[in-house]
Design an enzyme around this catalytic site. Structure first.
Site, PDB file in Angstrom:
ATOM      1  CB  CYS A   1      10.647 -14.567  -4.422  1.00  0.00           C
ATOM      2  SG  CYS A   1      10.020 -16.143  -3.780  1.00  0.00           S
TER       3      CYS A   1
ATOM      4  NE  ARG B   1       9.533 -24.019  -1.974  1.00  0.00           N
ATOM      5  CZ  ARG B   1       9.556 -23.068  -1.052  1.00  0.00           C
ATOM      6  NH1 ARG B   1       8.751 -23.156  -0.008  1.00  0.00           N
ATOM      7  NH2 ARG B   1      10.382 -22.037  -1.140  1.00  0.00           N
TER       8      ARG B   1
ATOM      9  CG  HIS C   1      13.433 -17.056  -8.244  1.00  0.00           C
ATOM     10  ND1 HIS C   1      13.950 -16.092  -7.411  1.00  0.00           N
ATOM     11  CD2 HIS C   1      12.481 -17.707  -7.523  1.00  0.00           C
ATOM     12  CE1 HIS C   1      13.356 -16.157  -6.232  1.00  0.00           C
ATOM     13  NE2 HIS C   1      12.449 -17.125  -6.274  1.00  0.00           N
TER      14      HIS C   1
END
Length: 242
Positions: free
Chosen positions: A94, A129, A195
């Site tokens: 990320c 998002r 993640h």
């Protein structure tokens, strides 16, 4: 490796350690020890120099301001560049992934120079998002099973000609460009938005990092039942209709 010891470096846990990404270094360390390797783990805070003699370097995600601070300090330090020049392996997630590219947009809305270790450029996405489980097919050249992870980012990352996509997504957004790519890699440097922590969900990626660092084609087998149970659960969750 030197002195028969695998050196694993966790970069800036005080700035880049959100969403459980510290689990990645734990997985690498454990899977190395399960193979009988002597592991030296070094957690390097942002006020400390980056050692240049590590074998595997891991970088996690972070919020916008810590990401900018991390990029500034890594550029000024120069140690990670020298480590890669020495043949080290780097795995980033990320914010760390964006830092390894040529540039990204920082918390001030400005273009921030990255380290240029991956041929990618990241910008701020204009749509919703990217949040949720992701399932994808890893580049066949890496010989790995499907990628599972969890994304939570606003960034959009464009790959240049020398970067290969880590995976093609079946579900999820990945790099956010609309072309189905997720992550990027070259010979020794890897980046992903996943993640999870991603190496707990994908232990064979951790093994790939170990094989690259050790310069071997195979590792002794280890007990993967816990990892496979987690993978099965998360892949099934990703495949559920919204």
């Amino acid at each position: 490796m030197s002195d028969n010891q695998l050196r694993v470096v966790w970069i800036y846990p005080d700035l880049l350690s959100t969403y459980g990404d510290q689990g990645n270094v734990l997985v690498v360390e454990r899977r190395a020890r399960q193979r009988g390797l002597d592991v030296a783990r070094l957690d390097v805070r942002s006020d400390q120099p980056i050692p240049t003699s590590g074998d595997i370097y891991l970088i996690g995600g972070g919020e916008d301001r810590p990401q900018r601070l991390a990029a500034e300090r890594l550029r000024r330090d120069g140690g990670l560049h020298r480590a890669v020049g020495n043949g080290a392996i780097v795995f980033s997630v990320c914010a760390g992934y964006q830092i390894l590219g040529h540039e990204f947009v920082n918390d001030l809305g400005q273009r921030e120079p990255g380290l240029g270790l991956l041929d990618v450029v990241s910008v701020r996405g204009e749509g919703a998002r990217c949040v949720g489980d992701v399932l994808g097919d890893i580049d066949p050249r890496l010989g790995l099973p499907p990628l599972t992870g969890f994304e939570n980012h606003q960034g959009v990352t464009h790959l240049g000609p020398t970067a290969r996509p880590l995976a093609q997504v079946r579900f999820g957004n990945g790099n956010g460009t609309g072309d189905g790519t997720e992550g990027a890699y070259n010979d020794t440097v890897f980046g992903t938005y996943m993640h999870g922590p991603v190496l707990a969900r994908n232990p064979l990626i951790a093994d790939l990092l170990l094989k690259l660092a050790l310069d071997v084609n195979a590792l002794p087998p280890t007990d993967d039942r816990w990892y496979e149970a987690l993978r099965t659960e998360r892949i099934a969750a990703a495949e559920q209709p919204a």
